[in-house]
Design an enzyme around this catalytic site. Structure first.
Site, short mmCIF file in Angstrom:
data_model
loop_
_atom_site.label_atom_id
_atom_site.label_comp_id
_atom_site.label_asym_id
_atom_site.label_seq_id
_atom_site.Cartn_x
_atom_site.Cartn_y
_atom_site.Cartn_z
NE ARG A 83 64.04 64.85 94.29
CZ ARG A 83 63.36 64.15 95.19
NH1 ARG A 83 63.34 62.81 95.11
NH2 ARG A 83 62.70 64.75 96.16
CE LYS A 121 71.79 66.46 98.77
NZ LYS A 121 71.74 65.80 97.46
CG HIS A 200 62.09 70.59 88.43
ND1 HIS A 200 62.23 69.67 89.46
CD2 HIS A 200 61.24 71.54 88.90
CE1 HIS A 200 61.53 70.06 90.49
NE2 HIS A 200 60.91 71.18 90.18
NE ARG A 203 60.72 66.17 91.63
CZ ARG A 203 60.44 65.21 92.50
NH1 ARG A 203 60.15 64.00 92.06
NH2 ARG A 203 60.43 65.45 93.80
CG HIS A 226 57.86 66.55 97.69
ND1 HIS A 226 56.63 66.93 97.20
CD2 HIS A 226 58.75 66.79 96.69
CE1 HIS A 226 56.77 67.39 95.97
NE2 HIS A 226 58.04 67.31 95.64
CE1 TYR A 236 46.18 68.08 96.29
CE2 TYR A 236 48.49 68.19 96.93
CZ TYR A 236 47.36 67.44 96.66
OH TYR A 236 47.39 66.07 96.72
#
Length: 253
Positions: A83, A121, A200, A203, A226, A236
């Site tokens: 990130r 988080k 992003h 990523r 994740h 996928y």
């Protein structure tokens, strides 16, 4: 019948038919409809760069007098899936010996409070990412070329790796602006344009590339940090016909 009872009787006699009428409408839930039938979906579709687009982007940046200095940073983002706030939070205390990136915090900046550190988080955000040879070499070049940093300590962290021209840590906005300018310049000089690219996007490209290569979903979930496996499995869905065909031939040939 007393006058009080008469008033009550009158009110009740009026409420009964009104309630019966209301029940007829309540049975038909006025909110029983799909939101997508009344609201336009204006969310931006996530885009992963193709291998060809990635190579064109890097080649152009390498040979541009303005953007060549960002090639190592783009290479690291494309090769780690970090990130952008995790990337900005990296310090010079890299584990180059074991070629491991330790991720346990993020660096952000607010217009009111300035720089601050945020911890992941969820526990999934704390992870170790192995460095590929390309990423390893890029980190070595970044360390070698790194300028003088301002004596800044942010929530206990200092010596951030990526600095702006003033010796201050870079943040997401710096990379968003840089990539926007890079793509704009590329598209101005090429007939086949690149899509909008954000940190992003890099990523997303990394994760999609590994998913298409058949990486174990749980391993990919760990690398990406994740919190939910469903987030990983969505990548996928970007698998191409060719990759699906190769996988089927490998499994059932």
């Amino acid at each position: 019948m007393c006058w009080k009872c008469g008033i009550i009787y009158y009110i009740v006699s009026r409420l009964i038919p009104a309630w019966k009428g209301a029940l007829h409408h309540v049975r038909k839930n006025p909110f029983n409809f799909a939101l997508n039938t009344v609201l336009e979906d204006d969310t931006e579709q996530k885009t992963a760069l193709t291998q060809e687009q990635e190579e064109k982007l890097l080649f152009f940046a390498e040979n541009d007098k303005v953007y060549h200095k960002y090639v190592d940073e783009i290479t690291i983002l494309l090769g780690t899936g970090l990130r952008i706030s995790e990337f900005c939070g990296l310090t010079i205390k890299l584990d180059l010996e074991n070629r491991i990136i330790n991720v346990d915090h993020q660096l952000l900046k607010d217009t009111e409070i300035g720089y601050y550190i945020e911890t992941p988080k969820t526990k999934n955000g704390v992870r170790q990412i192995p460095m590929s040879e390309k990423v390893y070499q890029a980190f070595k070049r970044v360390l070698k070329k790194r300028g003088k940093a301002e004596p800044l300590i942010i929530d206990g962290y200092s010596n951030f790796l990526f600095l702006n021209q003033n010796g201050m840590p870079k943040v997401a906005a710096n990379y968003e602006s840089m990539l926007k300018g890079l793509v704009k310049k590329y598209n101005k000089n090429h007939d086949e344009a690149l899509p909008n690219i954000t940190p992003h996007t890099l990523r997303h490209t990394f994760c999609t590339r590994l998913a298409n290569a058949g990486m174990n979903p749980k391993s990919l979930q760990y690398i990406m940090g994740h919190s939910n496996i469903s987030m990983t499995l969505n990548y996928y869905a970007h698998a191409s016909f060719d990759s699906a065909k190769e996988e089927m031939e490998r499994l059932i040939a």
